[in-house]
Enzyme design. Structure first.
Site, mmCIF file in Angstrom:
data_model
loop_
_atom_site.group_PDB
_atom_site.id
_atom_site.type_symbol
_atom_site.label_atom_id
_atom_site.label_comp_id
_atom_site.label_asym_id
_atom_site.label_seq_id
_atom_site.Cartn_x
_atom_site.Cartn_y
_atom_site.Cartn_z
ATOM 1 N N THR A 74 2.367 9.898 -0.598
ATOM 2 C CA THR A 74 2.782 9.800 0.815
ATOM 3 C C THR A 74 2.595 11.169 1.476
ATOM 4 O O THR A 74 2.010 11.277 2.562
ATOM 5 C CB THR A 74 4.255 9.355 0.916
ATOM 6 N N ASN A 152 -3.016 -1.624 -3.247
ATOM 7 C CA ASN A 152 -1.775 -1.793 -4.007
ATOM 8 C C ASN A 152 -1.336 -3.248 -4.125
ATOM 9 O O ASN A 152 -0.625 -3.607 -5.052
ATOM 10 C CB ASN A 152 -0.656 -0.951 -3.384
ATOM 11 N N GLN A 180 -3.530 4.228 -6.620
ATOM 12 C CA GLN A 180 -3.552 3.012 -7.445
ATOM 13 C C GLN A 180 -4.758 2.955 -8.378
ATOM 14 O O GLN A 180 -4.878 2.022 -9.176
ATOM 15 C CB GLN A 180 -3.517 1.753 -6.559
ATOM 16 N N SER A 200 0.172 10.137 -7.305
ATOM 17 C CA SER A 200 1.616 10.204 -7.587
ATOM 18 C C SER A 200 1.833 10.056 -9.083
ATOM 19 O O SER A 200 1.298 9.115 -9.701
ATOM 20 C CB SER A 200 2.360 9.056 -6.887
ATOM 21 N N HIS A 202 4.451 9.025 -10.716
ATOM 22 C CA HIS A 202 5.231 7.873 -11.194
ATOM 23 C C HIS A 202 4.390 6.611 -11.358
ATOM 24 O O HIS A 202 4.861 5.624 -11.906
ATOM 25 C CB HIS A 202 6.436 7.610 -10.277
ATOM 26 N N THR A 241 9.500 25.899 -3.239
ATOM 27 C CA THR A 241 9.731 26.125 -4.669
ATOM 28 C C THR A 241 9.221 24.936 -5.472
ATOM 29 O O THR A 241 9.513 23.781 -5.136
ATOM 30 C CB THR A 241 11.239 26.341 -4.919
ATOM 31 N N CYS A 327 6.583 -1.088 -0.940
ATOM 32 C CA CYS A 327 6.918 -0.252 0.209
ATOM 33 C C CYS A 327 7.175 -1.105 1.452
ATOM 34 O O CYS A 327 7.739 -0.640 2.411
ATOM 35 C CB CYS A 327 5.781 0.726 0.486
HETATM 36 N N1 PLP Z 1 -0.760 4.856 -1.385
HETATM 37 C C1 PLP Z 1 -0.746 3.713 -2.069
HETATM 38 C C2 PLP Z 1 -2.002 2.897 -2.135
HETATM 39 C C3 PLP Z 1 0.409 3.283 -2.716
HETATM 40 O O1 PLP Z 1 0.411 2.140 -3.396
HETATM 41 C C4 PLP Z 1 1.577 4.080 -2.633
HETATM 42 C C5 PLP Z 1 2.831 3.635 -3.261
HETATM 43 O O2 PLP Z 1 2.992 2.526 -3.701
HETATM 44 C C6 PLP Z 1 1.506 5.274 -1.909
HETATM 45 C C7 PLP Z 1 0.331 5.630 -1.297
HETATM 46 C C8 PLP Z 1 2.692 6.162 -1.779
HETATM 47 O O3 PLP Z 1 3.064 6.718 -2.993
HETATM 48 P P1 PLP Z 1 4.447 7.510 -3.143
HETATM 49 O O4 PLP Z 1 5.512 6.541 -2.714
HETATM 50 O O5 PLP Z 1 4.516 7.878 -4.573
HETATM 51 O O6 PLP Z 1 4.376 8.678 -2.244
#
Ligand code: PLP
Length: 389
Positions: A74, A152, A180, A200, A202, A241, A327
């Site tokens: 994001t 996603n 993704q 990301s 996670h 930081t 999301c």
């Molecule tokens: N872009 C895509 C295609 C995503 O699927 C996601 C989260 O599902 C994001 C961006 C945002 O990732 P984050 O919430 O880890 O910032």
């Protein structure tokens, strides 16, 4: 997490690998120095950050100095558009796809308030970006093209190499939201000529709230201004930081992925084939969105005829699955991704997304299919009873 819960929502997030949190715990307890400090504790933290950067660079086939740690995709996506806003360059045309994540759609949309022209490219019924439309819309006036690696919701992989070539031919930069794609395909940034990309941790069995921005040839080659100001960390790309423990966890997850990617991909492909065969043979009329397009091997977005997705999910409490994008959960209205694919509202509202990881098993998918089929039979019986009364 409840032991009985079967987790099939890996596009939303993944389980943090034990190797990642074990590595992180060291930097959360004893070794807590600030990576910018010059004393011993700082130097230890700095070394750990640089080792993590090396591991991620190896996974992506890029140079260490091309990666900048941040809080995730994001932030990475917003960074690109804020960078444009801060620079006010001469070219004002920005081309994105209509199925980008909100982090791209909304931050590009914001630029429209500042005199930029935002063009949203259509996708085909299979969810693949329309290359003919792209060729017509990416003009010499285009500053930036931003297209995601894989969607996603549907898992459809976009024709990034072709789009990068079109963008570069017209002198535009190319940004890729690749969150993704990592861990679900061979994502080699040495051959995919994007100018920037974001990730990301996670989504690859690392911790939440940490990620990376890739800028080709490093910070000094980025032609626009940097949006943030502060202590100058990450070559001023991401001052603040550093989240040392998170970065260490990201590095550990990247190292594991680098080691195991081919076997994970082939395992997830087998799971996907199994699941989709089961769905198609047990649920007449089900529709797998993007089935004929290249897709990442962990995602199946399926419409189960006549049962609204929210009802289906409420009747499957032991399974973590979602209605499209995590999301967007809580948002009213149909998936904008399915809308862009010209899917009708009744099919869209009966669609659920199952996204696996290498941790899932065939037995779990069998259990899911059994529960799904019994919910479908239950709804069919209720409908029959209703029509009789
Ligand atoms: N872009 C895509 C295609 C995503 O699927 C996601 C989260 O599902 C994001 C961006 C945002 O990732 P984050 O919430 O880890 O910032």
């Amino acid at each position: 997490m409840k032991d009985s819960l079967i987790y099939l929502d890996n596009n939303a997030t993944t389980a943090c690998a034990p190797e990642a949190w074990t590595a992180m715990s060291l930097y959360m307890a004893g070794t807590y120095g600030n990576a910018s400090s010059l004393h011993y504790a700082g130097r230890v933290a700095h070394k750990a950050v640089e080792e993590a950067r090396e591991k991620l660079a190896a996974l992506l086939s890029v140079q260490k100095h091309e990666l900048f740690f941040n809080s995730g995709a994001t932030e990475g996506n917003n960074w690109i558009f804020l960078s444009i806003l801060k620079s006010q360059p001469e070219k004002k045309r920005i081309v994105i796809s209509s199925i980008e994540h909100k982090a791209v759609l909304l931050s590009a949309g914001d630029l429209a308030n500042f005199g930029y022209e935002i063009v949203e490219l259509p996708v085909t019924a299979d969810g693949v970006l329309d290359l003919a439309a792209a060729a017509a819309q990416i003009t010499p006036a285009t500053l930036l093209v931003s297209v995601q690696y894989a969607n996603n919701e549907t898992g459809v992989i976009q024709p990034i190499a072709e789009l990068v070539e079109m963008a570069h031919r017209q002198g535009a930069l190319f940004h890729c939201d690749a969150v993704q794609g990592l861990g679900k395909s061979i994502l080699d940034l040495s051959s995919l000529a994007v100018d920037s990309a974001c990730f990301s941790a996670h989504k690859i069995h690392g911790p939440k709230g940490v990620g990376a921005l890739f800028l080709r040839h490093g910070a000094r080659s980025w032609p626009l201004k940097y949006p943030f100001q502060g202590g100058g960390q990450e070559h001023e790309i991401r001052p603040g930081t550093l989240n040392v423990a998170g970065i260490v966890g990201f590095g550990a997850a990247a190292e594991l992925l680098h080691k195991h990617l081919p076997e994970r991909l082939s395992y997830m492909t087998q799971l996907q084939q199994f699941l989709e065969e089961q769905l198609e043979s047990n649920i007449p009329g089900c529709i797998i969105h993007g089935k004929n397009a290249p897709r990442i091997p962990n995602t199946t977005y399926v419409s189960v005829p006549n049962i609204p997705a929210d009802m289906l999910l409420a009747n499957l409490p032991l399974f973590a699955i979602s209605e499209g994008s995590a999301c967007n959960n809580g948002a009213i209205g149909m998936s904008y991704v399915l809308k862009a694919m010209s899917v009708s509202p009744d099919i869209a509202e009966t669609s659920i997304r199952i996204s696996t990881s290498f941790l899932n098993t065939r037995a779990e998918l069998r259990g899911f299919m059994q529960s799904l089929c019994s919910v479908i039979s239950h709804f069919a019986r209720e409908e029959k009873d209703d029509s009789r009364s």
